[in-house]
Design an enzyme around this catalytic site. Sequence first.
Site, PDB file in Angstrom:
ATOM      1  N   GLY A  13       0.779  -1.230   0.000  1.00  0.00           N
ATOM      2  CA  GLY A  13       0.000   0.000   0.000  1.00  0.00           C
ATOM      3  C   GLY A  13       0.813   1.283   0.000  1.00  0.00           C
ATOM      4  N   LYS A  92      -5.957  -8.476  -8.057  1.00  0.00           N
ATOM      5  CA  LYS A  92      -7.095  -9.243  -8.571  1.00  0.00           C
ATOM      6  C   LYS A  92      -7.732  -8.518  -9.745  1.00  0.00           C
ATOM      7  CE  LYS A  92      -6.958 -12.406  -5.411  1.00  0.00           C
ATOM      8  NZ  LYS A  92      -6.675 -13.801  -5.743  1.00  0.00           N
ATOM      9  N   ASN A 108      -5.222   2.066 -13.126  1.00  0.00           N
ATOM     10  CA  ASN A 108      -4.245   1.134 -12.566  1.00  0.00           C
ATOM     11  C   ASN A 108      -2.858   1.699 -12.807  1.00  0.00           C
ATOM     12  OD1 ASN A 108      -3.280  -1.292 -11.368  1.00  0.00           O
ATOM     13  ND2 ASN A 108      -2.796  -2.081 -13.414  1.00  0.00           N
ATOM     14  N   HIS A 110       1.198   0.477 -13.384  1.00  0.00           N
ATOM     15  CA  HIS A 110       2.019  -0.691 -13.712  1.00  0.00           C
ATOM     16  C   HIS A 110       3.489  -0.257 -13.702  1.00  0.00           C
ATOM     17  CE1 HIS A 110       2.773  -4.653 -15.391  1.00  0.00           C
ATOM     18  NE2 HIS A 110       3.676  -4.079 -16.168  1.00  0.00           N
TER      19      HIS A 110
END
Length: 203
Positions: A13, A92, A108, A110
Site C-alpha cells: 500500500g 485481482k 491502474n 504498472h
Amino acid sequence: MKLRLGILASHGGSNLQAILDACRSGQLRAEARVAICNNSDAPARARARRAGVPGFHLSSHTHPDPAALDAAIAATLERHGVNLVVLAGYMKKLGPITLKRYRGRVLNIHPALLPKFGGQGLYGRRVHAAVLAAREPVSGVTVHLVDEEYDRGPIVAQREVPVLADDTVDTLGQRVLKAEHEIYVDTIERIALGEIALEGLSD
Ligand code: GRF
C-alpha cells in the site's frame, strides 16, 4: 472536479499511502472515500485505518461466489459516493459489474512502460526481472484505464525511469516505485483539474 476516490490495494500500500498523504496535504484535490483490500492483514488496510479512511476486506474468503464479490465491491464503492476507482497494487481482476458501473473511471498503475512487460504473470518483482533480463536501457511507470484484460486498457500517463548498469531487481524496483508515487498523484491531480478528461466522470 471534486474527485471521490475508492482505492483498492492488496499488499503494502505505498501507492495508497502516497495518495492519502497528497489528499491530506492538499497537493491533491481529491478525497479518499473508501479503501478495499482483498487481504485481511494487508499493511494497506492498516494505512487506510490510520488515515481515517473506511476500509473493507472483500475477497473470496468473505464472498466465495465471484459474482457476489463483484457486486459487493461495486456496492461498497457506490455507497461511499466514489466517482474514480484507483487500483494501487491490487492483484485481482475486477468483475464485470464493477467494470460496467465504473467503465472508463478505473485507473491502474504498472511498474514498466506498457505495452512492454505487461500482461498476466508480469507483476511485482517479475516485471523488473524481465526488464533486466531484456537489457532494457530504460524502464518506467504507466498509468492506464482498466478493462477486462490485464494491463491492456488505454494509457493515461507514462514516465521513463533509467535502468542503471549495476541494477538489481531491488534497486530498479525501488527507483520505479518512487516514480510511481509521484506519477500516480500527479495523474489524479491532472484528472481533477480536467487536464486529463475521463469519459463518464462527473461530480
Ligand atoms: C507497485 O509496483 C504497482 O505498480 C504494482 O504493485 C506494486 C504495489 O506497491 N501494481 P504498493 O502496494 O503500492 O506499495
